[in-house]
Design an enzyme around this catalytic site. Structure first.
Site, PDB file in Angstrom:
ATOM      1  N   LYS A 103       0.745  -1.664   0.455  1.00 27.90           N
ATOM      2  CA  LYS A 103      -0.041  -0.329   0.266  1.00 27.90           C
ATOM      3  C   LYS A 103       0.892   1.444  -0.393  1.00 27.90           C
ATOM      4  O   LYS A 103      -0.053   2.600  -0.224  1.00 27.90           O
ATOM      5  CB  LYS A 103      -0.663  -0.266   1.064  1.00 27.90           C
ATOM      6  CG  LYS A 103      -2.310  -1.110   1.095  1.00 27.90           C
ATOM      7  CD  LYS A 103      -3.677  -0.089   2.050  1.00 27.90           C
ATOM      8  CE  LYS A 103      -2.793  -2.186   2.969  1.00 27.90           C
ATOM      9  NZ  LYS A 103      -4.059  -2.493   3.671  1.00 27.90           N
ATOM     10  N   GLN A 119      -3.073  -1.074  10.497  1.00 22.00           N
ATOM     11  CA  GLN A 119      -3.225  -2.101  10.021  1.00 22.00           C
ATOM     12  C   GLN A 119      -4.213  -3.082  10.862  1.00 22.00           C
ATOM     13  O   GLN A 119      -3.005  -2.725  11.636  1.00 22.00           O
ATOM     14  CB  GLN A 119      -1.703  -2.797   9.535  1.00 22.00           C
ATOM     15  CG  GLN A 119      -2.309  -4.387   8.242  1.00 22.00           C
ATOM     16  CD  GLN A 119      -2.554  -3.947   6.866  1.00 22.00           C
ATOM     17  OE1 GLN A 119      -2.970  -2.993   6.077  1.00 22.00           O
ATOM     18  NE2 GLN A 119      -3.262  -5.032   6.646  1.00 22.00           N
ATOM     19  N   ASP A 171     -10.104   3.795   5.714  1.00 23.09           N
ATOM     20  CA  ASP A 171     -10.934   1.816   6.060  1.00 23.09           C
ATOM     21  C   ASP A 171     -11.787   2.287   5.501  1.00 23.09           C
ATOM     22  O   ASP A 171     -13.040   0.964   5.339  1.00 23.09           O
ATOM     23  CB  ASP A 171     -10.358   1.523   6.898  1.00 23.09           C
ATOM     24  CG  ASP A 171      -8.943   0.601   6.473  1.00 23.09           C
ATOM     25  OD1 ASP A 171      -9.064   0.391   5.715  1.00 23.09           O
ATOM     26  OD2 ASP A 171      -7.882   0.366   7.990  1.00 23.09           O
TER      27      ASP A 171
HETATM   28  N1  GUN Z   1      -6.451  -6.008   7.997  1.00 22.68           N
HETATM   29  C1  GUN Z   1      -7.365  -6.903   7.122  1.00 22.68           C
HETATM   30  N2  GUN Z   1      -7.467  -6.295   5.665  1.00 22.68           N
HETATM   31  C2  GUN Z   1      -7.268  -5.015   6.397  1.00 22.68           C
HETATM   32  C3  GUN Z   1      -8.010  -3.670   5.568  1.00 22.68           C
HETATM   33  O1  GUN Z   1      -8.415  -3.501   4.366  1.00 22.68           O
HETATM   34  N3  GUN Z   1      -7.489  -2.595   6.396  1.00 22.68           N
HETATM   35  C4  GUN Z   1      -6.742  -2.424   7.768  1.00 22.68           C
HETATM   36  N4  GUN Z   1      -6.347  -1.508   8.892  1.00 22.68           N
HETATM   37  N5  GUN Z   1      -6.334  -3.905   8.070  1.00 22.68           N
HETATM   38  C5  GUN Z   1      -6.421  -5.193   7.916  1.00 22.68           C
END
Ligand code: GUN
Length: 304
Positions: A62, A106, A129
């Site tokens: 990302k 995350q 998110d």
């Molecule tokens: N962990 C697994 N998928 C995601 C996501 O889409 N966003 C975040 N912040 N953590 C994750």
């Protein structure tokens, strides 16, 4: 072979990687226009706690994609032992920083840190998110400014760009997570273009009745996190199958000894489905593309 003799037909593959590449190129162009108009570069901050290998890969990808999109990006790393208080203080500082438009912490977090506290600490306007209750609430109502969670938003965008009709179709989602299943159901039932579906949200509570539900789907979305759980007998002929699964399983033929696989038994289901997403290269790249789209949207909204 004469053209009138057909072999067993296989589902058309939905190339999520190609669709995501197109979206990323669009976002990059829009970000350039935004920056030349305002002098502001969209800025996203990633928070990574601990050393979960999958989280490390996701955040690295990302971050790279953010920079390719013309964004300013920073990753703040914390040791597994960081306190919830320290994390919340950092989030408060980022909320107050006018140069930071997007904050992504995350998940999962270590057990001693409450994911709820962290999610609720992020300013909803910077929560790209789409996990904050304000964003989830507005998404459910279908009104106001909100961010849709990136995986469900990516699936919706993928279906629109593939010309998959959802209006009046029976969509069966398997998996009721807060990140995928629940928000995806809320998006699909909205009375809007690219939605307006009749949705069944199936889960482990279906028990032995699960195949009965999945077989009634025009569009089947597997998001339960169980490798190859959707077998050929569970899919109606001609159904569209979207696989959200990202399971790492052992594979001695690979140098790493593992490989990524989905929730769908792809090699069998492809003979009954009309279209299918691969893993990797299906939903995964769409999620990252939507992180970019939401970040630009956050910067545009905060500019006013
Ligand atoms: N962990 C697994 N998928 C995601 C996501 O889409 N966003 C975040 N912040 N953590 C994750």
């Amino acid at each position: 072979m004469p053209s009138n003799i057909s072999t067993t037909t296989e589902a058309r593959i939905i190339d999520g990687k190609a669709i995501a590449t197109a979206i990323r190129a669009e976002v990059k162009e829009q970000a350039q226009a935004f920056t030349s108009r305002t002098g502001i570069r969209p800025r996203i901050v990633f928070i990574l706690v601990g050393t979960n290998p999958a989280s490390e890969v996701y955040v690295r990808n990302k971050g790279t994609t953010s920079r390719e999109s013309g964004f300013d990006s920073e990753t703040i790393r914390y040791d597994e032992s960081v306190s919830e208080f320290e994390l919340l203080q950092k989030i408060a500082a980022l909320n107050a920083d006018p140069l930071t438009h997007a904050i992504l912490c995350q998940l999962p977090l270590p057990k001693h840190i409450s994911e709820e506290h962290v999610i609720e600490a992020i300013d909803p306007a910077k929560d790209i998110d789409g996990f904050h209750p304000v964003n989830i609430g507005r998404l459910s109502i279908g009104k106001g400014d909100y961010f849709a969670p990136c995986t469900p938003a990516g699936i919706m965008e993928m279906m629109i760009r593939e010309g998959i009709e959802t209006s009046g179709k029976h969509v069966v989602i398997v998996g009721r997570s807060n990140i995928v299943g629940k928000p995806l159901a809320a998006l699909l039932v909205q009375k809007a273009a690219g939605a307006n579906a009749v949705v069944t949200l199936a889960h482990t509570g279906a028990g032995s009745r699960l195949p009965e539900f999945t077989r009634s789907a025009d569009i089947l979305i597997a998001a339960m996190g169980v490798p190859h759980a959707i077998t050929r007998d569970m899919v109606a002929p001609g159904a569209v199958v979207i696989d959200v699964g990202m399971n790492r399983i052992s594979d001695p033929s690979k140098p790493s000894g593992t490989r990524l696989t989905g929730d769908v038994d792809y090699d069998e289901v492809k003979f009954v489905a009309s279209r299918i997403t691969p893993v990797p290269g299906g939903v995964g790249p769409m999620t990252i593309a939507m992180v970019m789209k939401n970040t630009l949207l956050a910067a545009e909204r905060q500019k006013g």
